[in-house]
Enzyme design. Structure first.
Site, PDB file in Angstrom:
ATOM      1  N   LYS A   1      -1.440  -1.459  -4.039  1.00 47.06           N
ATOM      2  CA  LYS A   1      -2.429  -0.547  -4.050  1.00 47.06           C
ATOM      3  C   LYS A   1      -1.561   0.690  -4.198  1.00 47.06           C
ATOM      4  CE  LYS A   1      -5.630   2.050  -1.566  1.00 47.06           C
ATOM      5  NZ  LYS A   1      -6.486   2.152  -0.304  1.00 47.06           N
TER       6      LYS A   1
ATOM      7  N   TYR B   1       0.789  -1.126   0.028  1.00 49.45           N
ATOM      8  CA  TYR B   1       0.141  -0.106  -0.028  1.00 49.45           C
ATOM      9  C   TYR B   1       0.898   1.091  -0.112  1.00 49.45           C
ATOM     10  CZ  TYR B   1      -3.834   3.037   1.712  1.00 49.45           C
ATOM     11  OH  TYR B   1      -4.694   4.007   1.885  1.00 49.45           O
TER      12      TYR B   1
END
Length: 296
Positions: free
Chosen positions: A162, A134
């Site tokens: 992500k 992330y």
């Protein structure tokens, strides 16, 4: 692990006194499963994990795992300010039945890229679970550089990312040069069409808590059916609301108000985040109503 599709970072419902209202999770989870999102994330930014105690985060893992009952894939956000607490949360989530983890850079302490790599290796060695990275330096204070990603090539558990920097240039590099190493996921809602056009196959989307129908439709149109013309039309309907989320400075408040509008009340955000003003609510409600009017 296949991370394709819509992954919903679950909101954390609160009562007016700031305590967690666990019962409010049930209708949200049931709605998301009914609308066929691909996975749930507990402990993401949308869930206000940074405002929760370690014990509260573990209780959420237990509650969601129990309510999901094997009906949907579960990912645990285990980010913290220290490696030890990250490991503690990860071990607990794995024991609770979570299948994968969401791993961001430890926030506030701003580790070097070398320190971040050791952190990632340590998590991998201890947990041995599929990982979605992330990358959100605006929140954590530390970017996951390409050198860092290169350092994970021999670690097969690091399977997805992500991407939440907002940099189109970086997104291009990831989709063109790292697609063999990582599954690329959209982490900037107002850039989702660009991500899908360039080959991303997943979208971690806070607004899917209350707009799962539209999110799943956009994913299927762009990724499964590869119809970018129709996808652009769907994305253009979503864009006014997504712009409010990403550019309005009150992401969590807007998502929770969206849940209220959708008949899935989850209470306020936890302080220091304060409620939306009546003007902000009116602007958001107008965008929401214009969007759902197309459902008929």
């Amino acid at each position: 692990m296949n991370f394709d599709g819509i992954w919903t970072p679950l909101v954390t419902p609160f009562n007016q006194d700031g305590s967690i209202e666990f019962a409010a999770l049930t209708p949200v989870i049931d709605s998301l499963i009914e609308h066929e999102v691909n996975g749930l994330i507990v402990g993401g930014t949308t869930g206000e994990y940074y405002a929760l105690s370690n014990a509260e985060r573990k209780k959420l893992f237990d509650v969601v795992a129990e309510q999901a009952k094997g009906r949907i894939s579960l990912m645990a956000g285990i980010n913290s300010t220290s490696t030890d607490e990250t490991l503690d949360l990860g071990r607990y989530a794995k024991a609770a039945g979570f299948e994968s983890i969401l791993l961001a850079a430890p926030y506030y302490c701003q580790p070097t890229q070398g320190e971040l790599l050791v952190h990632a290796y340590t998590v991998d060695d201890a947990l041995d679970m599929p990982v979605m990275l992330y990358n959100f330096p605006a929140r954590t204070g530390t970017e996951m550089s390409f050198d860092f990603i290169d350092g994970l090539k021999q670690r097969p558990n690091f399977q997805a990312i992500k991407e939440s920097t907002g940099s189109i240039e970086r997104m291009h590099t990831l989709t063109q040069d790292y697609a063999d190493q990582l599954q690329i996921g959209c982490g900037m809602d107002d850039q989702v069409l660009e991500f899908f056009t360039w080959g991303a196959r997943s979208w971690v989307a806070g607004a899917s808590n209350f707009l799962a129908l539209e999110h799943v439709a956009l994913y299927r149109t762009c990724v499964v059916e590869q119809d970018m013309i129709a996808g652009r039309e769907l994305a253009s309907r979503l864009l006014p609301l997504l712009n409010l989320l990403e550019q309005g400075g009150k992401f969590c408040q807007y998502v929770k108000y969206g849940c209220e509008l959708a008949g899935l009340p989850v209470g306020p955000t936890r302080r220091p985040l304060l409620p939306l003003s009546e003007t902000e609510k009116a602007i958001f409600a107008r965008a929401y109503e214009q969007l759902v009017a197309h459902r008929g």
